[in-house]
Design an enzyme around this catalytic site. Sequence first.
Site, short mmCIF file in Angstrom:
data_model
loop_
_atom_site.label_atom_id
_atom_site.label_comp_id
_atom_site.label_asym_id
_atom_site.label_seq_id
_atom_site.Cartn_x
_atom_site.Cartn_y
_atom_site.Cartn_z
N ARG A 290 12.40 -7.08 2.54
CA ARG A 290 12.18 -5.64 2.35
C ARG A 290 13.34 -4.80 2.90
O ARG A 290 13.78 -5.03 4.03
CB ARG A 290 10.88 -5.27 3.06
N ARG B 90 -6.46 2.34 11.56
CA ARG B 90 -5.91 1.00 11.83
C ARG B 90 -6.77 0.25 12.83
O ARG B 90 -6.49 -0.89 13.15
CB ARG B 90 -4.56 1.26 12.44
N ARG C 143 13.94 -2.18 8.12
CA ARG C 143 13.22 -1.57 9.23
C ARG C 143 13.30 -2.51 10.42
O ARG C 143 13.12 -3.72 10.26
CB ARG C 143 11.74 -1.37 8.84
N ARG D 121 3.04 -8.09 14.09
CA ARG D 121 2.32 -7.07 13.29
C ARG D 121 1.16 -7.70 12.53
O ARG D 121 0.09 -7.11 12.40
CB ARG D 121 3.29 -6.38 12.33
N LYS E 56 0.82 -1.22 0.00
CA LYS E 56 0.00 0.00 0.00
C LYS E 56 0.84 1.27 0.00
O LYS E 56 0.49 2.24 -0.65
CB LYS E 56 -1.06 0.04 1.11
P1 AMP Z 1 3.51 1.23 8.92
O1 AMP Z 1 4.67 1.95 8.31
O2 AMP Z 1 2.19 1.73 8.40
O3 AMP Z 1 3.65 -0.27 8.84
O4 AMP Z 1 3.51 1.61 10.49
C1 AMP Z 1 4.61 1.29 11.32
C2 AMP Z 1 4.17 1.31 12.77
O5 AMP Z 1 3.69 2.61 13.13
C3 AMP Z 1 3.01 0.37 13.13
O6 AMP Z 1 3.44 -0.95 13.37
C4 AMP Z 1 2.47 1.04 14.38
O7 AMP Z 1 3.30 0.81 15.50
C5 AMP Z 1 2.60 2.52 14.03
N1 AMP Z 1 1.38 3.05 13.35
C6 AMP Z 1 1.29 3.54 12.07
N2 AMP Z 1 0.04 3.94 11.80
C7 AMP Z 1 -0.69 3.70 12.91
C8 AMP Z 1 -2.07 3.87 13.27
N3 AMP Z 1 -2.96 4.38 12.39
N4 AMP Z 1 -2.46 3.50 14.52
C9 AMP Z 1 -1.57 3.01 15.41
N5 AMP Z 1 -0.28 2.79 15.15
C10 AMP Z 1 0.17 3.14 13.91
#
Ligand code: AMP
Length: 216
Positions: free
Chosen positions: A127, A88, A160, A171, A13
Amino acid sequence: MNFIFLGPPGSGKGTQAKQVCRELNILHLSTGDVLRENVKNGTELGKKAQKFMEAGDLVPDNVIVGMIEDKLKNGELDNGFILDGFPRTVPQAQALKEMFASNHKSIDRAILLDVSDEEVIKRLSGRFYCPTCNAGYNYPAKMPKVEGICDKDGSKLLRRPDDEEDVVKNRLDVYKKQTEPIVEFYRNESILTEVGAERSIEAIFADLLKLTQEFK
Ligand code: AMP
């Protein structure tokens, strides 16, 4: 043109949202990117978020909703956007709906990028990203020309910390328990579209562009 991109970690995404936003000239808002930037800069928000992110857990709803509310107030969401990684949880989706209703805004489509668990694990373990320009790479689908080095600026690619195997499993678990219910939420709102995301980046992009351009 206001969209939400949904999907498990590794569904593509972020990559797709970036490309579609560039094409449509709208804002790409990745809450994960905003949080990572805050952690890097040691801000108050970053300090609040860091331990949750490192464990692969979600940052509390009030922190994230506050962040989106600020962007709405600043007018950053006025000229079209793709929300990537937000909402989320169902409470976040509800908060977004209420915030938007009182600002006379709405979401045109919530687009789900569909990928199996096996594919997610395979993708996340391959990744890498560039710490300088943030370009993403994926072995074997999108390899850099020189292994471990960014094509654009020659920086050494990194993983990451939350892409390590045990964190990935958490996750995915968090996604299933806390995020997947919002698919139903948007289905009930009649704005959900599902796109098969186990295809080439180009084929998925073509479908997403067709879909989003309908709202121009
Ligand atoms: P992502 O890059 O979208 O995979 O986000 C990395 C991390 O940021 C996630 O595993 C969460 O710890 C935090 N995070 C990102 N977006 C949200 C959200 N909308 N609600 C809560 N935690 C978030």
